[in-house]
Design a protein around this motif. Structure first.
Motif, PDB file in Angstrom:
ATOM      1  N   LEU A 122      24.825 -20.361 -52.779  1.00 20.24           N
ATOM      2  CA  LEU A 122      24.115 -21.330 -51.948  1.00 20.24           C
ATOM      3  C   LEU A 122      23.074 -20.665 -51.066  1.00 20.24           C
ATOM      4  O   LEU A 122      22.073 -21.299 -50.691  1.00 20.24           O
ATOM      5  CB  LEU A 122      25.112 -22.111 -51.094  1.00 20.24           C
ATOM      6  N   TYR A 123      23.296 -19.399 -50.730  1.00 20.76           N
ATOM      7  CA  TYR A 123      22.321 -18.703 -49.882  1.00 20.76           C
ATOM      8  C   TYR A 123      21.156 -18.140 -50.692  1.00 20.76           C
ATOM      9  O   TYR A 123      20.086 -17.890 -50.152  1.00 20.76           O
ATOM     10  CB  TYR A 123      23.012 -17.570 -49.117  1.00 20.76           C
ATOM     11  N   MET A 124      21.351 -17.974 -51.978  1.00 28.16           N
ATOM     12  CA  MET A 124      20.335 -17.332 -52.812  1.00 28.16           C
ATOM     13  C   MET A 124      18.950 -17.959 -52.692  1.00 28.16           C
ATOM     14  O   MET A 124      17.938 -17.239 -52.632  1.00 28.16           O
ATOM     15  CB  MET A 124      20.789 -17.322 -54.275  1.00 28.16           C
ATOM     16  N   PRO A 125      18.784 -19.296 -52.641  1.00 28.19           N
ATOM     17  CA  PRO A 125      17.433 -19.866 -52.522  1.00 28.19           C
ATOM     18  C   PRO A 125      16.707 -19.468 -51.251  1.00 28.19           C
ATOM     19  O   PRO A 125      15.468 -19.534 -51.199  1.00 28.19           O
ATOM     20  CB  PRO A 125      17.686 -21.378 -52.549  1.00 28.19           C
ATOM     21  N   VAL A 126      17.436 -19.044 -50.208  1.00 30.98           N
ATOM     22  CA  VAL A 126      16.794 -18.698 -48.944  1.00 30.98           C
ATOM     23  C   VAL A 126      15.876 -17.494 -49.108  1.00 30.98           C
ATOM     24  O   VAL A 126      14.867 -17.377 -48.408  1.00 30.98           O
ATOM     25  CB  VAL A 126      17.859 -18.436 -47.855  1.00 30.98           C
ATOM     26  N   VAL A 127      16.206 -16.592 -50.036  1.00 33.88           N
ATOM     27  CA  VAL A 127      15.385 -15.395 -50.215  1.00 33.88           C
ATOM     28  C   VAL A 127      14.093 -15.705 -50.964  1.00 33.88           C
ATOM     29  O   VAL A 127      13.216 -14.839 -51.065  1.00 33.88           O
ATOM     30  CB  VAL A 127      16.177 -14.297 -50.957  1.00 33.88           C
ATOM     31  N   LEU A 128      13.962 -16.917 -51.501  1.00 29.40           N
ATOM     32  CA  LEU A 128      12.759 -17.304 -52.212  1.00 29.40           C
ATOM     33  C   LEU A 128      11.756 -17.922 -51.249  1.00 29.40           C
ATOM     34  O   LEU A 128      12.133 -18.628 -50.319  1.00 29.40           O
ATOM     35  CB  LEU A 128      13.088 -18.314 -53.318  1.00 29.40           C
ATOM     36  N   SER A 129      10.484 -17.654 -51.458  1.00 32.98           N
ATOM     37  CA  SER A 129       9.456 -18.327 -50.670  1.00 32.98           C
ATOM     38  C   SER A 129       9.294 -19.750 -51.180  1.00 32.98           C
ATOM     39  O   SER A 129       9.634 -20.067 -52.324  1.00 32.98           O
ATOM     40  CB  SER A 129       8.122 -17.579 -50.771  1.00 32.98           C
ATOM     41  N   LEU A 130       8.758 -20.618 -50.315  1.00 36.99           N
ATOM     42  CA  LEU A 130       8.571 -22.011 -50.722  1.00 36.99           C
ATOM     43  C   LEU A 130       7.539 -22.138 -51.838  1.00 36.99           C
ATOM     44  O   LEU A 130       7.570 -23.104 -52.600  1.00 36.99           O
ATOM     45  CB  LEU A 130       8.154 -22.855 -49.517  1.00 36.99           C
ATOM     46  N   ALA A 131       6.625 -21.177 -51.934  1.00 34.25           N
ATOM     47  CA  ALA A 131       5.672 -21.207 -53.045  1.00 34.25           C
ATOM     48  C   ALA A 131       6.406 -21.035 -54.372  1.00 34.25           C
ATOM     49  O   ALA A 131       6.121 -21.728 -55.358  1.00 34.25           O
ATOM     50  CB  ALA A 131       4.619 -20.119 -52.864  1.00 34.25           C
ATOM     51  N   VAL A 132       7.357 -20.108 -54.411  1.00 35.67           N
ATOM     52  CA  VAL A 132       8.156 -19.900 -55.625  1.00 35.67           C
ATOM     53  C   VAL A 132       8.991 -21.143 -55.914  1.00 35.67           C
ATOM     54  O   VAL A 132       9.131 -21.552 -57.076  1.00 35.67           O
ATOM     55  CB  VAL A 132       9.046 -18.659 -55.461  1.00 35.67           C
ATOM     56  N   VAL A 133       9.534 -21.759 -54.867  1.00 33.01           N
ATOM     57  CA  VAL A 133      10.297 -23.000 -55.051  1.00 33.01           C
ATOM     58  C   VAL A 133       9.403 -24.084 -55.640  1.00 33.01           C
ATOM     59  O   VAL A 133       9.830 -24.874 -56.492  1.00 33.01           O
ATOM     60  CB  VAL A 133      10.909 -23.460 -53.715  1.00 33.01           C
ATOM     61  N   GLY A 134       8.141 -24.130 -55.204  1.00 29.22           N
ATOM     62  CA  GLY A 134       7.196 -25.098 -55.755  1.00 29.22           C
ATOM     63  C   GLY A 134       6.943 -24.876 -57.235  1.00 29.22           C
ATOM     64  O   GLY A 134       6.894 -25.837 -58.018  1.00 29.22           O
ATOM     65  N   ILE A 169       6.593 -36.981 -53.033  1.00 27.83           N
ATOM     66  CA  ILE A 169       6.956 -36.443 -51.726  1.00 27.83           C
ATOM     67  C   ILE A 169       8.473 -36.291 -51.603  1.00 27.83           C
ATOM     68  O   ILE A 169       8.979 -35.322 -51.008  1.00 27.83           O
ATOM     69  CB  ILE A 169       6.400 -37.345 -50.595  1.00 27.83           C
ATOM     70  N   TRP A 170       9.217 -37.221 -52.223  1.00 27.17           N
ATOM     71  CA  TRP A 170      10.681 -37.130 -52.186  1.00 27.17           C
ATOM     72  C   TRP A 170      11.177 -35.948 -53.016  1.00 27.17           C
ATOM     73  O   TRP A 170      12.141 -35.264 -52.638  1.00 27.17           O
ATOM     74  CB  TRP A 170      11.304 -38.425 -52.684  1.00 27.17           C
ATOM     75  N   MET A 171      10.530 -35.688 -54.144  1.00 29.29           N
ATOM     76  CA  MET A 171      10.913 -34.556 -54.967  1.00 29.29           C
ATOM     77  C   MET A 171      10.663 -33.233 -54.246  1.00 29.29           C
ATOM     78  O   MET A 171      11.469 -32.305 -54.306  1.00 29.29           O
ATOM     79  CB  MET A 171      10.129 -34.580 -56.290  1.00 29.29           C
ATOM     80  N   MET A 172       9.547 -33.153 -53.524  1.00 26.56           N
ATOM     81  CA  MET A 172       9.234 -31.930 -52.793  1.00 26.56           C
ATOM     82  C   MET A 172      10.188 -31.728 -51.624  1.00 26.56           C
ATOM     83  O   MET A 172      10.575 -30.600 -51.310  1.00 26.56           O
ATOM     84  CB  MET A 172       7.789 -31.984 -52.296  1.00 26.56           C
ATOM     85  N   MET A 173      10.592 -32.806 -50.986  1.00 27.59           N
ATOM     86  CA  MET A 173      11.557 -32.673 -49.890  1.00 27.59           C
ATOM     87  C   MET A 173      12.919 -32.232 -50.404  1.00 27.59           C
ATOM     88  O   MET A 173      13.620 -31.455 -49.753  1.00 27.59           O
ATOM     89  CB  MET A 173      11.663 -33.995 -49.120  1.00 27.59           C
ATOM     90  N   LEU A 174      13.298 -32.725 -51.592  1.00 26.35           N
ATOM     91  CA  LEU A 174      14.552 -32.264 -52.190  1.00 26.35           C
ATOM     92  C   LEU A 174      14.490 -30.773 -52.513  1.00 26.35           C
ATOM     93  O   LEU A 174      15.447 -30.031 -52.276  1.00 26.35           O
ATOM     94  CB  LEU A 174      14.848 -33.068 -53.465  1.00 26.35           C
ATOM     95  N   ALA A 175      13.347 -30.334 -53.056  1.00 19.92           N
ATOM     96  CA  ALA A 175      13.191 -28.917 -53.376  1.00 19.92           C
ATOM     97  C   ALA A 175      13.232 -28.061 -52.119  1.00 19.92           C
ATOM     98  O   ALA A 175      13.860 -26.993 -52.091  1.00 19.92           O
ATOM     99  CB  ALA A 175      11.878 -28.697 -54.133  1.00 19.92           C
ATOM    100  N   ALA A 176      12.565 -28.509 -51.048  1.00 20.34           N
ATOM    101  CA  ALA A 176      12.588 -27.763 -49.796  1.00 20.34           C
ATOM    102  C   ALA A 176      13.984 -27.773 -49.179  1.00 20.34           C
ATOM    103  O   ALA A 176      14.415 -26.779 -48.572  1.00 20.34           O
ATOM    104  CB  ALA A 176      11.573 -28.358 -48.818  1.00 20.34           C
ATOM    105  N   SER A 177      14.711 -28.876 -49.345  1.00 22.97           N
ATOM    106  CA  SER A 177      16.062 -28.967 -48.803  1.00 22.97           C
ATOM    107  C   SER A 177      17.016 -28.018 -49.516  1.00 22.97           C
ATOM    108  O   SER A 177      17.973 -27.515 -48.915  1.00 22.97           O
ATOM    109  CB  SER A 177      16.579 -30.402 -48.922  1.00 22.97           C
ATOM    110  N   TRP A 178      16.773 -27.780 -50.794  1.00 23.13           N
ATOM    111  CA  TRP A 178      17.592 -26.824 -51.558  1.00 23.13           C
ATOM    112  C   TRP A 178      17.583 -25.466 -50.872  1.00 23.13           C
ATOM    113  O   TRP A 178      18.624 -24.789 -50.772  1.00 23.13           O
ATOM    114  CB  TRP A 178      17.036 -26.738 -52.980  1.00 23.13           C
ATOM    115  N   ARG A 179      16.440 -25.066 -50.357  1.00 28.51           N
ATOM    116  CA  ARG A 179      16.325 -23.789 -49.648  1.00 28.51           C
ATOM    117  C   ARG A 179      16.844 -23.896 -48.216  1.00 28.51           C
ATOM    118  O   ARG A 179      17.539 -23.004 -47.727  1.00 28.51           O
ATOM    119  CB  ARG A 179      14.860 -23.341 -49.648  1.00 28.51           C
TER     120      ARG A 179
END
Length: 304
Positions: A122-134, A169-179
């Protein structure tokens, strides 16, 4: 003799700094403060000043007063959608992602099986930048061989998760929430580990169940962590930029204030004064949320 001893102790307590001590203070304290002023507060104050001017970055700077703010509110169509999206982003992270991170922290703190594995995963996404998440969101949500459309077998009429302004916008918020969820989980997990076990034992002796113990005993002791999480949530939501810019440059339903700043300051228009006005609005909103919350928390701590 006692008086002489106290005087000597006082003189030892008021020891003068040597040149070496002053040099260490300058290096360890003065340089970081100077860098903070130059890198953070210098550009911030410059943006505030430039927001009252008209400047393209090359020619002369012309003072126009509050004209930029008037045009921003009255004659700039992307502004209000960007404000709504930023506030929606803040509400989603604060009301969905943050409580979910707290829930995960509570479950892991109870010692479930494979808790170390869950914690690391669960912590692994934190090490990723939001650009990579995008970019990862594009692979998952894209219309052309995207994972979700492939699983749903929508080859003939795929859902445009990222291009449809009603849902992207909802999809992007879900992706950002994952991190964001993993970050919140780690903060709360650290706070839960520091809670005195005797408090829980006393609550159990008084007949409180697990829910009552958490709400009335454990959660109030997490107030310092709550402050940190709240500030981080506000900052993360209002400075969101790279994840939407990586998807479609922050257009077609993904307008954010940070994107508008970039488009005006370093875009083809080069309206630095106008972009600075948007930056000042974003700064004011951020400080408004953070200062209000911190004042309330400090008042609550003083009353206790």
């Amino acid at each position: 003799m006692a008086t002489d001893t106290a005087r000597r102790a006082g003189r030892r307590g008021r020891r003068r700094f040597t040149r070496r001590d002053l040099a260490v203070l300058v290096v360890l304290l003065g340089i970081p403060v100077a860098l903070d002023i130059v890198i953070i507060w210098g550009p911030t104050l410059a943006s505030v000043g430039l927001s009252f001017t008209s400047w393209d970055g090359i020619g002369d700077i012309h003072w126009i007063g509050g004209e930029n703010y008037k045009n921003l509110v009255d004659n700039y169509p992307p502004f209000w959608p960007a404000v709504r999206h930023n506030l929606l982003w803040l509400a989603f992270l604060g009301l969905v992602a943050t409580p979910f991170g707290l829930l995960l922290a509570v479950l892991i703190d109870r010692g479930v099986r494979f808790s170390r594995f869950y914690q690391s995963t669960l912590y692994m996404p934190v090490v990723l930048s939001l650009a990579v998440v995008g970019f990862m969101a594009q692979l998952v949500l894209g219309t052309d061989q995207g994972v979700i459309n492939t699983v749903l077998d929508n080859h003939e009429n795929p859902v445009d998760w990222l291009g449809d302004s009603r849902i992207n916008i909802w999809m992007m918020m879900l992706a950002a929430s994952w991190r964001h969820t993993g970050y919140v989980m780690i903060l709360y997990l650290a706070g839960l580990k520091s809670v005195d076990p005797t408090l829980k034992e006393a609550a159990a002796i008084d007949g409180a169940n697990a829910r009552q113990t958490f709400l009335r005993v454990v959660f109030p002791t997490l107030r310092p962590v709550n402050v940190i999480v709240a500030v981080i949530t506000v900052i993360e939501s209002l400075r969101a930029f790279d994840i939407v810019y990586a998807v479609n440059k922050g257009r077609n339903g993904l307008e954010l204030l940070s994107v508008l700043i970039t488009d005006n300051v370093i875009g083809e228009a080069s309206r630095i004064g106008f972009g600075s006005a948007i930056a000042v609005v974003l700064l004011t909103v951020s400080l408004g949320f953070i200062v209000t919350f911190l004042v309330q928390e400090l008042r609550g701590a003083r009353d206790r």
